[in-house]
Write a protein that holds these residues in place. Sequence first.
Motif, short mmCIF file in Angstrom:
data_model
loop_
_atom_site.label_atom_id
_atom_site.label_comp_id
_atom_site.label_asym_id
_atom_site.label_seq_id
_atom_site.Cartn_x
_atom_site.Cartn_y
_atom_site.Cartn_z
N ASP A 136 40.11 75.16 49.51
CA ASP A 136 39.04 74.41 48.87
C ASP A 136 39.57 73.55 47.74
O ASP A 136 39.07 72.45 47.47
CB ASP A 136 37.98 75.37 48.31
CG ASP A 136 36.94 75.78 49.35
OD1 ASP A 136 37.15 75.49 50.54
OD2 ASP A 136 35.93 76.40 48.97
N ALA A 138 42.43 72.08 47.74
CA ALA A 138 43.03 70.90 48.38
C ALA A 138 41.96 69.88 48.73
O ALA A 138 42.14 68.67 48.52
CB ALA A 138 43.79 71.32 49.63
N SER A 139 40.85 70.37 49.27
CA SER A 139 39.73 69.47 49.60
C SER A 139 39.22 68.77 48.34
O SER A 139 39.00 67.56 48.33
CB SER A 139 38.60 70.26 50.25
OG SER A 139 39.01 70.87 51.45
N ALA A 157 47.71 68.01 48.91
CA ALA A 157 46.66 68.83 49.51
C ALA A 157 47.27 69.80 50.51
O ALA A 157 47.71 69.40 51.59
CB ALA A 157 45.62 67.95 50.19
N PRO A 160 43.84 71.43 53.48
CA PRO A 160 42.48 71.00 53.11
C PRO A 160 41.51 71.15 54.26
O PRO A 160 41.89 71.18 55.43
CB PRO A 160 42.69 69.53 52.75
CG PRO A 160 43.80 69.10 53.67
CD PRO A 160 44.73 70.29 53.75
N ILE A 176 49.93 65.92 52.62
CA ILE A 176 49.07 66.94 53.23
C ILE A 176 49.93 67.84 54.11
O ILE A 176 50.76 67.37 54.89
CB ILE A 176 47.95 66.31 54.08
CG1 ILE A 176 46.97 65.52 53.18
CG2 ILE A 176 47.19 67.38 54.87
CD1 ILE A 176 45.86 64.82 53.93
N CYS A 190 40.13 69.87 60.62
CA CYS A 190 40.43 69.69 59.20
C CYS A 190 41.52 68.63 59.01
O CYS A 190 41.23 67.45 59.03
CB CYS A 190 40.81 71.03 58.58
SG CYS A 190 39.43 72.21 58.57
#
Length: 240
Positions: A136, A138-139, A157, A160, A176, A190
């Motif tokens: 969360d 990372a999001s 991230a 995420p 990411i 995701c």
Amino acid sequence: MVTERDRYSTGRLTARPVNTSGKAEFTTGVQRLGLDSKKDGLFYVPKRYSNSQPAALAVMLHGAGAPAEQGLSLLQRYADEKNIILIAPASRSYSWDIIASDAFGPDVIFIDQALEFVFGNFAIDPAHVAIGGFSDGASYGLCLGLTNGDLFTHIMAFSPGFVYTLEKNGKPNVYISHGVHDTVLPIDPCARRVVPQLQRQGLEVNYTEFEGGHEIPSNIAESAAEWFIGSDTVSQQAKP
């Protein structure tokens, strides 16, 4: 009447790195932010920090239900070598506001206060200001990073779930990572959805998939730290 929460309703931050020399006195190591008596956050000043040499800064956000310490742990082992000051706030609720209540608000305010504190007390390199986190965190790091890409030069991230913005500013570089066997936030809906979405917006995305689950392998964390600082490292600049 416009409230403080209204002013932060789009996720925009106001703090900026304006202090070029830092305060005369400082303490290295892990410290409390001192912004909330019940649910505070932490910051870390690396051993190599000097007021005469601006440090990199990374705001690292914990996953749902985790403490601020988790956010701090994401990059702490690399902070001394690479001269990175870390901020690890604690979310106001069980997770970050846009996730817990479907609206930006109290967490944006708290993060802005944390940034203002660090910017006002330490010399920060404006070319190395990052936000990121795990799960969360990372999001939420993606959400705030893209909203405030004129402040954050980098976003990191780790696993995420999504990205959401009401406005976008600047074009930060994005890192990411995601485990192909993640059962908490499965990779297909995701990261494999988020990455093309960001690339279509013209963002540069360094994307890594790894054999693993909902985790951050040490080599992934190290790769992100190297990517953030780059070959012209802040730590190298700080050496006499």
